[in-house]
Design a protein around this motif. Structure first.
Motif, short mmCIF file in Angstrom:
data_model
loop_
_atom_site.label_atom_id
_atom_site.label_comp_id
_atom_site.label_asym_id
_atom_site.label_seq_id
_atom_site.Cartn_x
_atom_site.Cartn_y
_atom_site.Cartn_z
N ILE A 1 58.18 -84.29 -70.12
CA ILE A 1 57.37 -83.37 -70.94
C ILE A 1 56.49 -84.15 -71.91
CG2 ILE A 1 57.45 -81.57 -72.72
CD1 ILE A 1 60.03 -80.57 -71.38
N ARG A 2 57.08 -85.15 -72.60
CA ARG A 2 56.32 -85.93 -73.57
C ARG A 2 55.20 -86.72 -72.89
NH1 ARG A 2 60.22 -88.38 -75.57
NH2 ARG A 2 60.10 -90.36 -74.45
N GLU A 3 55.52 -87.33 -71.74
CA GLU A 3 54.52 -88.14 -71.04
C GLU A 3 53.36 -87.28 -70.55
OE1 GLU A 3 54.78 -89.92 -66.77
OE2 GLU A 3 55.69 -91.38 -68.14
N LYS A 4 53.69 -86.14 -69.94
CA LYS A 4 52.64 -85.25 -69.43
C LYS A 4 51.80 -84.67 -70.57
CE LYS A 4 53.73 -85.41 -65.01
NZ LYS A 4 52.81 -85.97 -63.99
N ARG A 5 52.46 -84.32 -71.68
CA ARG A 5 51.73 -83.77 -72.84
C ARG A 5 50.74 -84.78 -73.40
NH1 ARG A 5 52.41 -84.55 -78.03
NH2 ARG A 5 54.50 -85.46 -77.85
N LYS A 6 51.20 -86.04 -73.53
CA LYS A 6 50.32 -87.06 -74.08
C LYS A 6 49.18 -87.39 -73.13
CE LYS A 6 53.58 -89.30 -77.23
NZ LYS A 6 54.24 -90.56 -77.61
N THR A 7 49.44 -87.35 -71.84
CA THR A 7 48.38 -87.59 -70.85
C THR A 7 47.27 -86.56 -71.00
OG1 THR A 7 49.95 -88.56 -69.28
CG2 THR A 7 47.87 -87.73 -68.38
N LEU A 8 47.63 -85.32 -71.33
CA LEU A 8 46.65 -84.24 -71.52
C LEU A 8 46.11 -84.18 -72.95
CD1 LEU A 8 48.51 -81.47 -69.48
CD2 LEU A 8 46.47 -82.74 -68.78
N SER A 9 46.56 -85.13 -73.80
CA SER A 9 46.12 -85.20 -75.21
C SER A 9 46.47 -83.92 -75.96
CB SER A 9 44.62 -85.47 -75.30
OG SER A 9 44.31 -86.71 -74.69
N LEU A 10 47.64 -83.39 -75.69
CA LEU A 10 48.11 -82.20 -76.40
C LEU A 10 49.11 -82.60 -77.47
CD1 LEU A 10 48.83 -79.77 -73.40
CD2 LEU A 10 46.88 -79.67 -74.97
N THR A 11 49.06 -81.91 -78.61
CA THR A 11 50.09 -82.10 -79.62
C THR A 11 51.27 -81.20 -79.29
OG1 THR A 11 49.29 -80.33 -81.06
CG2 THR A 11 48.32 -82.53 -81.36
N GLN A 12 52.40 -81.44 -79.95
CA GLN A 12 53.55 -80.58 -79.75
C GLN A 12 53.23 -79.15 -80.18
OE1 GLN A 12 56.82 -82.43 -81.84
NE2 GLN A 12 57.31 -83.81 -80.11
N GLU A 13 52.44 -79.02 -81.25
CA GLU A 13 52.07 -77.69 -81.74
C GLU A 13 51.21 -76.96 -80.72
OE1 GLU A 13 51.90 -80.48 -83.42
OE2 GLU A 13 53.34 -80.17 -85.05
#
Length: 348
Positions: free
Chosen positions: A7-19
């Motif tokens: 989840i963290r890796e995919k989120r960062k790849t898409l430049s998304l914050t946790q919020e």
């Protein structure tokens, strides 16, 4: 890789914050933080939306396709071995099942773990090794359809043996008939190629392995011929096979105790007390000695080959059988056996 790491890796790849990820899914930012830390997991109803937001699929998200490296598998086997020695076989078995469930598509893990567990139940002298057979055989049946020839063939051989031992001869023959009758020998082709290329070390390693493999095949064939001859009432033929087994084993420079195993087995079939004990006097003193095949020109590139742990396990198994198995009651308690008993307890 764990779910939270994916989840963290995919989120960062898409430049998304946790919020931002939380807003897309209608959950709180702390919830996403806990997912990524691995302290909690997304609700099952959230997973499809989570996969879509992260532009992946559920298989990837849940790491169903994840593979372990060869090094990780080797370390895992070491862990299983320690668990059997320090805890119990059952604990190691359950640990292996948990790991397989975590990596259900990692065929090499399944193959390695199942074959290890199968051998270990006999090597470590479980009181009822057959109790695990029905739990192991479904894995062999599944692997017998593998696209990897080595895995498929080894698993198929185990399935055949299983049905043969259960006297389901019809099913065993059906499986045997699925084996191709002709097959190109990959190792022989490679060894010949390396020889022509003057890659001497690579060629020698393959030919040396072939010699050791051939020794095992010859020994197996001779043991079977010996048992058949004895059961058919041809004692001279049986003895000839046992003698040939000893000669072949000595000629091919296998471990020191192996040449005497056929004579011990034949003597056991005949319940010949003197012959059994004579063979054991050759086997037991050297059973725990390490085998270093590279000292022989036939196996110069086979590595150190220190089989001390294996020899110790075999030694323990044989001594336990001699003292407790019904198979050897015909000589247990005899004066000759009592003379041998101190040798059974010698430290190696």
């Amino acid at each position: 890789m764990k779910l939270g790491e994916i989840i963290r890796e995919k989120r960062k790849t898409l430049s998304l914050t946790q919020e931002q990820l939380a807003d897309y899914l209608g959950v709180s930012a702390p919830a996403v933080h806990k997912w990524e830390k691995g302290t909690t997991y997304p609700d099952i109803t959230t997973l499809p939306a989570l996969a879509r937001v992260l532009r992946t699929d559920l298989n990837t998200l849940l790491s169903f396709q994840e593979e372990l490296t060869d090094e990780e598998i080797a370390r895992f086997l070491e862990e299983l071995d320690r668990m059997i020695s320090q805890e119990s076989y059952d604990a190691a078995f359950q640990r292996a099942m948990d790991q397989i469930h975590q990596y259900p598509t990692c065929e090499k893990l399944i193959y390695t773990a199942i074959f290890y567990l199968d051998g270990a139940r006999f090597l470590h002298g479980l009181p009822n090794p057959d109790a695990y057979t029905d739990r192991l055989i479904p894995f062999y049946e599944s692997m017998s359809h593998s696209q990897t020839p080595e895995i498929r063939d080894a698993a198929l051989a185990m399935c055949i043996a299983y049905h043969r031992n259960r006297k389901d001869f019809t099913r065993a023959e059906e499986l045997i008939n699925t084996i191709p009758s002709t097959r190109i020998d990959k190792e022989e082709q490679l060894a010949t190629l390396y020889t022509q290329q003057e890659k001497w070390e690579d060629a020698q390693r393959l030919w040396e392995r072939r010699i050791l493999q051939s020794a095992t095949e010859l020994q197996t064939a001779l043991i079977h011929l010996m048992e058949i001859a004895e059961k058919e009432g041809r004692p001279q033929d049986a003895q000839f096979c046992a003698d040939t087994y000893q000669q072949v084993s000595s000629l091919l420079h296998v471990t020191q105790w192996i040449p005497y195993t056929a004579k011990f087995q034949l003597a056991s079939l005949r319940q010949d007390r003197a012959a059994c004990l004579s063979a054991l006097r050759h086997i037991l003193p050297v059973l725990k000695e390490p085998w270093t095949p590279q000292t022989c020109p036939l196996y110069r590139h086979m590595g150190d080959g220190d089989l001390a742990a294996l020899a110790q396990s075999l030694y323990d198994r044989i001594t336990d059988d001699l003292e407790h198995s019904e198979e050897f009651t015909f000589f247990r308690g005899s004066p000759e056996y009592e003379q041998l008993r101190p040798l059974l307890r010698e430290e190696g």
